[in-house]
Write an enzyme that holds these catalytic residues in place. Structure first.
Site, PDB file in Angstrom:
ATOM      1  N   LYS A 257      47.005  66.724  28.364  1.00 27.08           N
ATOM      2  CA  LYS A 257      47.143  66.457  26.924  1.00 27.08           C
ATOM      3  C   LYS A 257      46.522  67.617  26.122  1.00 27.08           C
ATOM      4  O   LYS A 257      47.153  68.181  25.225  1.00 27.08           O
ATOM      5  CB  LYS A 257      46.467  65.134  26.557  1.00 27.08           C
ATOM      6  CG  LYS A 257      46.751  64.720  25.137  1.00 27.08           C
ATOM      7  CD  LYS A 257      45.920  63.543  24.701  1.00 27.08           C
ATOM      8  CE  LYS A 257      44.607  64.008  24.129  1.00 27.08           C
ATOM      9  NZ  LYS A 257      43.785  62.956  23.561  1.00 27.08           N
TER      10      LYS A 257
ATOM     11  N   ASP B  26      49.493  61.215  23.838  1.00 24.19           N
ATOM     12  CA  ASP B  26      48.238  60.556  23.458  1.00 24.19           C
ATOM     13  C   ASP B  26      48.536  59.071  23.233  1.00 24.19           C
ATOM     14  O   ASP B  26      49.638  58.600  23.534  1.00 24.19           O
ATOM     15  CB  ASP B  26      47.638  61.221  22.205  1.00 24.19           C
ATOM     16  CG  ASP B  26      48.400  60.857  20.940  1.00 24.19           C
ATOM     17  OD1 ASP B  26      49.551  60.366  21.051  1.00 24.19           O
ATOM     18  OD2 ASP B  26      47.860  61.041  19.840  1.00 24.19           O
TER      19      ASP B  26
END
Ligand code: SF4
Length: 247
Positions: free
Chosen positions: A156, A175
């Site tokens: 991420k 996310d």
């Protein structure tokens, strides 16, 4: 008679052979692909996102790739607004990787305390800064493979930094908002961020990966909230059949 008996025996053999013939292996069950991934539907969703959020970008304030990396590490389990507040003074006190790498841990802990999980984050920030100095000549690396070697950095964070700071489309940022929205929009039927990212990379054109991530995060923050999504304000409402739609 003898002929009949031969015939009978032959037919018996035939029937035995037929019975004992191994049955064809069952065809492997097809993995169900979400109905929502029809290319026309995906294209319509991308158009709607472009209309609603033409200028979506990362909301973590930063002046360079290194600051964005540190802020992204600090943003775990914390809002971007809070990280931005902390960052205002943080980067004046610690202007470069060297300053973070050789900081006094207890002091840095207090400096980033408002972002939560400050002990672990201090270790990650200092470890990543040291690695950037020692292995990458003081510059945040430009590939996912290298960036993943930094302590406290997973895909991420890698996607945020490579996409936003360098414009490199290495994947899709997954996310909490992207997990929720990609499921609601039936673009994936997975819960695991790695699998969701693979699903999205498969159906979204590569040139849209960076912008799509920002747009979905913006939509999650502004309209498609976890609780009580504001579907009445959503421009994708006609394309969405999420179970928890509010209209
Ligand atoms: S219609 Fe509602 S649930 Fe569907 S994407 Fe829009 S806000 Fe989210």
């Amino acid at each position: 008679m003898a002929t009949k008996s031969k015939k009978k025996s032959a037919s018996k053999k035939q029937s035995v052979r037929t019975k004992s013939k191994p049955s064809k292996p069952a065809k492997a069950a097809k993995v169900a692909r979400p109905a929502g991934t029809d290319p026309k539907r995906v294209a319509a969703i991308l158009t709607k996102l472009d209309e609603a959020y033409p200028n979506a970008t990362c909301e973590l304030k930063h002046e360079n790739a290194f600051q964005l990396l540190i802020s992204t590490i600090l943003s775990a389990q914390c809002t971007d607004v809070r990280v931005n507040q902390v960052a205002e003074t943080l980067y004046k006190k610690y202007p470069d990787p060297k300053a973070f790498a050789y900081a006094t841990p207890s002091e840095l802990e207090q400096d980033i305390r408002p972002t939560g999980f400050f002990r672990n984050k201090t270790k990650s920030v200092m470890g990543a800064s040291k690695a950037i100095i020692e292995k990458f000549g003081g510059e945040v690396p430009h590939t996912m493979e290298e960036i993943l070697t930094l302590p406290g950095v997973a895909r991420k964070t890698g996607n945020v930094v490579l996409g936003t700071a360098y414009g490199i489309a290495s994947g899709v940022v997954v996310d909490t908002h992207v997990i929720r929205l990609s499921n609601r929009l039936d673009l994936t039927r997975n819960d695991d961020p790695k699998k969701i990212e693979q699903d999205l990379m498969h159906i979204i054109p590569k040139e849209k990966w960076i912008q799509f991530s920002h747009q979905l995060i913006w939509h999650g923050r502004r309209v498609c909230h976890a609780r009580k999504p504001k579907c009445i304000e959503c421009n994708m409402e006609s394309l969405c059949y999420a179970k928890d739609k509010t209209v």
